[in-house]
Design a protein around this motif. Structure first.
Motif, mmCIF file in Angstrom:
data_model
loop_
_atom_site.group_PDB
_atom_site.id
_atom_site.type_symbol
_atom_site.label_atom_id
_atom_site.label_comp_id
_atom_site.label_asym_id
_atom_site.label_seq_id
_atom_site.Cartn_x
_atom_site.Cartn_y
_atom_site.Cartn_z
ATOM 1 N N GLY A 219 10.945 -56.777 100.296
ATOM 2 C CA GLY A 219 11.231 -57.755 99.423
ATOM 3 C C GLY A 219 12.270 -57.534 98.546
ATOM 4 N N THR A 220 12.921 -58.517 97.856
ATOM 5 C CA THR A 220 13.808 -58.394 96.846
ATOM 6 C C THR A 220 13.618 -57.477 95.818
ATOM 7 N N PRO A 221 14.378 -56.716 95.039
ATOM 8 C CA PRO A 221 13.946 -56.014 93.787
ATOM 9 C C PRO A 221 13.364 -57.102 92.634
ATOM 10 N N GLY A 222 12.527 -56.703 92.130
ATOM 11 C CA GLY A 222 11.821 -57.637 91.000
ATOM 12 C C GLY A 222 10.927 -58.718 91.753
ATOM 13 N N SER A 223 10.910 -58.777 92.794
ATOM 14 C CA SER A 223 10.044 -59.976 93.276
ATOM 15 C C SER A 223 8.562 -59.789 93.046
ATOM 16 N N GLY A 224 8.235 -58.483 92.559
ATOM 17 C CA GLY A 224 6.709 -58.398 92.243
ATOM 18 C C GLY A 224 5.889 -57.412 93.261
ATOM 19 N N LYS A 225 6.434 -56.583 93.845
ATOM 20 C CA LYS A 225 5.929 -55.613 94.980
ATOM 21 C C LYS A 225 4.881 -54.757 94.505
ATOM 22 N N THR A 226 5.275 -54.023 93.563
ATOM 23 C CA THR A 226 4.546 -53.022 92.635
ATOM 24 C C THR A 226 3.311 -53.762 92.010
ATOM 25 N N MET A 227 3.723 -54.803 91.313
ATOM 26 C CA MET A 227 3.018 -55.707 90.489
ATOM 27 C C MET A 227 1.743 -56.024 91.245
ATOM 28 N N LEU A 228 2.071 -56.650 92.523
ATOM 29 C CA LEU A 228 1.099 -57.107 93.508
ATOM 30 C C LEU A 228 0.155 -55.860 93.778
ATOM 31 N N ALA A 229 0.874 -54.672 94.414
ATOM 32 C CA ALA A 229 0.055 -53.877 95.051
ATOM 33 C C ALA A 229 -0.925 -52.998 93.861
ATOM 34 N N LYS A 230 -0.557 -52.757 92.644
ATOM 35 C CA LYS A 230 -1.487 -52.182 91.848
ATOM 36 C C LYS A 230 -2.793 -53.051 91.422
ATOM 37 N N ARG A 231 -2.693 -54.578 91.628
ATOM 38 C CA ARG A 231 -3.625 -55.359 91.514
ATOM 39 C C ARG A 231 -4.829 -55.588 92.615
ATOM 40 N N ILE A 232 -4.754 -54.811 93.648
ATOM 41 C CA ILE A 232 -5.401 -54.937 94.689
ATOM 42 C C ILE A 232 -6.886 -54.117 94.485
ATOM 43 N N THR A 233 -7.020 -53.116 93.622
ATOM 44 C CA THR A 233 -8.080 -52.437 93.090
ATOM 45 C C THR A 233 -8.875 -53.397 92.215
ATOM 46 N N THR A 234 -8.256 -54.436 91.812
ATOM 47 C CA THR A 234 -9.159 -55.274 91.024
ATOM 48 C C THR A 234 -9.934 -56.425 91.777
ATOM 49 N N ILE A 235 -9.833 -56.353 92.946
ATOM 50 C CA ILE A 235 -10.470 -57.188 93.942
ATOM 51 C C ILE A 235 -11.293 -56.613 94.975
ATOM 52 N N LEU A 236 -11.453 -55.091 94.949
ATOM 53 C CA LEU A 236 -12.095 -54.481 95.658
ATOM 54 C C LEU A 236 -13.507 -54.373 95.507
ATOM 55 N N PRO A 237 -14.544 -54.356 96.185
ATOM 56 C CA PRO A 237 -15.931 -54.269 95.740
ATOM 57 C C PRO A 237 -16.177 -53.019 95.028
ATOM 58 N N PRO A 238 -17.235 -52.860 94.281
ATOM 59 C CA PRO A 238 -17.837 -51.704 93.753
ATOM 60 C C PRO A 238 -17.895 -50.703 94.516
ATOM 61 N N MET A 239 -17.727 -49.250 94.096
ATOM 62 C CA MET A 239 -18.223 -48.200 94.943
ATOM 63 C C MET A 239 -19.674 -48.289 95.155
ATOM 64 N N THR A 240 -20.274 -47.797 96.308
ATOM 65 C CA THR A 240 -21.511 -47.410 96.573
ATOM 66 C C THR A 240 -21.780 -45.968 95.729
ATOM 67 N N ASP A 241 -23.048 -45.590 95.790
ATOM 68 C CA ASP A 241 -23.455 -44.200 95.329
ATOM 69 C C ASP A 241 -22.794 -42.950 96.396
ATOM 70 N N GLU A 242 -22.958 -43.519 97.601
ATOM 71 C CA GLU A 242 -22.414 -42.365 98.562
ATOM 72 C C GLU A 242 -20.804 -42.206 98.263
#
Length: 504
Positions: A219-242
Motif C-alpha cells: 500500500g501507499t506510504p502513510g496508508s496505515g500498514k504498520t498501524m494495522l499490523a501492530k494491532r493484531i496482537t489485541t485481537i489474538l486469544p489469551p495464551m494457554t499455560d502451555e
C-alpha cells in the motif's frame, strides 16, 4: 574428596543434565574450571570466591578444580555460579549439606561479589529438566521465582543470597515467597478503534488471527500498514499455560526476561529491521542462538518494508512458513528451533510508493514496478494466504465519523472461531495448519463452489499450494460466520485475497 552438585545446561533449546564436580586439594593455590565452559563461566572464578568470602566464610589457599560434566558439550551462562559455590563450600568443609538435598535438587543462579544470588538465564529449562529427571525440586534466584513457578509438580526453592542457600542445604529450611498472580497485560493505547477506514485490511487481519494465516499488505506510504499490523496482537486469544511455558522458555535462554517482564504472558510481536542479517532473523551463530522467527513463536512476525530485506533472509523463511520450525545446521552442530507464528509483511507497491493512487502521483514505469515487486519470489508469495492492497483514505473517511469496532469486539469473534477449530481437530490446531487429509475431511465443496474453484485455478494460475491456502482461508471465514459448511460467499471472499493488480 569430590563434591558433586546437580545443575542444568542447554544447547539451542534442548536441556541436558550437568554435574558440577568440585575437587579441593593441597598444592599451589589455583582455581581451574574445565568442561567446555564459555567466557562467562571462566570469568566466574573471582565472582564466586568474593561471594563466598563476603558471605562470612574463609577460604584457605588451596587448589580448586571444577569439572562440568559431560565435558564434551559446550556450556554457556552464569547459572553455574551457584552450584560451583555450593560445591566449593562443601569441599572446604564450611557447610555440611544434607545428602538427599544434593542428590535430589538442581541448583542454578549467578553469584555476585556480595554473595547475592542474581537473576540468570535458562531457569524454565532447568525446572523442566528437574521434573523430567524426577528430582524433588530446583534451587533458583528469587528474581527468577515467577519464571520457575510456571512448572508445576516440583518444589521451587527461591534464595536471595548464599546464606539462604546454605540454610536450605544444612537444615532443609527456606523462606517460601509468595508468587504474584500473572495477568495478561494489554496496551490500552493500541486498539483497532483508532483505525479509520481500511475495512478490508481489518477483515483480513481478523481472518489471520482466527485461523493462523499469513498476510501481505501492499500500500501507499502513510496508508496505515504498520498501524494495522501492530494491532493484531489485541485481537489474538489469551495464551494457554502451555504456550506461556514454551515462549517463556525461549525468552529465558535468550536472556530477554527481566524483573518487569519475568514471564511472557502476552503473545510476542517481533518486527526486525530490514537491515537485519540472516542469523539475526533465522538463528544460528557460533553457538546455537534463537532468531527473530523463534522469538515470535505463538505470536506475530512483522516484516515492514519486506522488499528491502536481503534476498537470503526472505528465502530462508520458506521452511518456517511451511513447517512452523527451522533447522539450523553448522559445521559443529545442528539445532531445531520452533517458529510457529503468524507472518505479516508490508511493502510499498513500487519504488515511489504511489502506484495504487489515482492521478499522476506515481513516477514509476511499468517495468520499474514489476522489478520492484519481483524482489518477492514466487515460492515466498505462494506461502502467503491473504494479499491485500491498501490505498490512502479519502477525505470523507478521514474527516467522517463512521462506526468503528473495538479490538475487544473483534477478539470475541476470533476466540469463537478458534473454539470451533479446537472442537474440530481435538487439539490446539488452526485452519492455517491443516494437512491434505484435513482439507479432504473438513473442506468439502459442493458442485457450485467446485466450479468456482476450477475457474479460479485457470484464471488466477493457482498452484497446488495456493489452492490449498484458499480452502484454508475459506474454512476460517466460514468459522467466523458460524457456518458448518464452506459456502459460495466464503470461497469468493477467500479468492478476493488472492487477486491483485500487481500480481502480489
Amino acid at each position: 574428596m569430590i563434591t558433586k552438585v546437580k545443575s542444568s545446561g542447554y544447547f539451542g533449546i534442548e536441556s541436558f543434565s550437568v554435574d558440577v564436580e568440585v575437587d579441593i586439594s593441597k598444592g599451589l593455590p589455583a582455581f581451574n574450571i574445565v568442561g567446555l565452559g564459555d567466557t562467562a563461566i571462566n570469568e566466574s572464578r573471582e565472582r564466586i570466591k568474593a561471594g563466598i568470602r563476603n558471605s562470612g566464610y574463609k577460604l584457605e589457599p588451596k587448589r580448586i578444580t571444577v569439572n562440568l560434566t559431560p565435558a564434551n558439550i559446550k556450556k554457556v551462562g552464569t547459572h553455574f555460579d551457584l552450584p560451583t559455590a555450593v560445591g566449593i563450600m562443601e569441599g572446604y568443609g564450611l557447610i555440611k549439606s544434607r545428602k538427599e538435598i544434593l542428590e535430589n535438587y538442581i541448583f542454578m543462579g549467578e553469584v555476585s561479589l556480595a554473595g547475592e544470588v542474581k537473576r540468570t538465564q535458562g531457569i524454565v529449562n532447568g525446572a523442566i529438566l528437574a521434573k523430567e529427571n524426577n528430582c524433588r525440586g530446583i534451587v533458583i534466584p528469587y528474581d527468577n521465582l515467577r519464571e520457575g513457578s510456571l512448572i508445576k509438580g516440583i518444589e521451587i526453592v527461591a534464595v536471595k543470597n548464599l546464606k539462604e542457600a546454605v540454610e536450605f542445604l544444612e537444615n532443609g529450611n527456606y523462606k517460601k515467597y509468595d508468587v504474584p498472580e500473572e495477568k495478561e497485560i494489554f496496551n490500552e493505547e493500541i486498539d483497532f478503534y483508532d483505525v479509520k477506514g481500511q475495512e478490508k485490511a481489518k477483515r483480513a487481519l481478523e481472518i489471520c488471527a482466527a485461523g493462523g494465516h499469513n498476510l501481505l499488505m501492499a500500500g501507499t506510504p502513510g496508508s496505515g500498514k504498520t498501524m494495522l499490523a501492530k494491532r493484531i496482537t489485541t485481537i489474538l486469544p489469551p495464551m494457554t499455560d502451555e504456550e506461556k511455558i514454551e515462549v517463556t522458555k525461549l525468552y529465558s535462554i535468550s536472556g530477554k526476561l527481566s524483573e518487569t517482564n519475568p514471564v511472557i504472558n502476552k503473545r510476542p510481536f517481533r518486527s526486525p529491521h530490514h537491515t537485519s542479517s540472516s542469523t539475526a532473523v533465522i538463528g544460528g551463530g557460533k553457538t546455537p542462538s534463537l532468531g527473530e522467527i523463534s522469538l515470535a513463536d505463538k505470536g506475530v512476525l512483522f516484516l515492514d518494508e519486506i522488499v528491502e530485506f536481503k534476498k537470503d533472509v526472505l528465502e530462508a523463511l520458506r521452511e518456517p512458513l511451511e513447517e512452523r520450525k527451522v533447522s539450523v545446521t553448522r559445521a559443529v552442530y545442528k539445532a531445531e528451533f520452533p517458529a510457529d507464528f503468524i507472518f505479516i509483511g508490508a511493502c510499498n507497491p513500487c519504488k515511489c510508493g504511489y502506484a495504487f493512487e489515482d492521478g499522476d502521483l506515481c513516477t514509476c514505469s511499468a517495468g520499474e514496478i514489476s522489478r520492484y515487486m519481483k524482489k518477492l519470489s514466487g515460492p515466498i508469495l505462494d506461502r502467503i494466504d491473504l494479499k491485500i492492497e491498501i490505498k490512502r483514505l479519502t477525505e470523507d473517511e478521514l474527516t467522517g465519523d463512521m462506526p468503528r469496532e473495538t479490538s475487544e469486539e473483534i477478539r470475541k469473534r476470533v476466540i469463537r472461531a478458534r473454539e470451533i477449530q479446537k472442537k474440530r481437530f481435538g487439539c490446539e490446531k488452526l485452519n492455517g495448519h491443516m494437512t491434505r487429509k484435513d482439507l479432504e475431511k473438513f473442506c468439502r465443496l459442493d458442485e457450485e463452489t467446485k466450479a468456482i474453484m476450477k475457474t479460479a485455478v485457470k484464471n488466477l494460475n493457482l498452484s497446488a499450494r495456493s489452492f490449498d491456502r484458499v480452502l484454508k482461508a475459506a474454512r476460517t471465514i466460514s468459522d467466523l460466520a458460524g457456518s458448518r459448511d464452506i459456502k459460495k460467499i466464503h470461497i469468493m471472499e477467500a479468492l478476493s485475497y488472492r487477486i491483485s493488480e500487481f500480481n502480489i
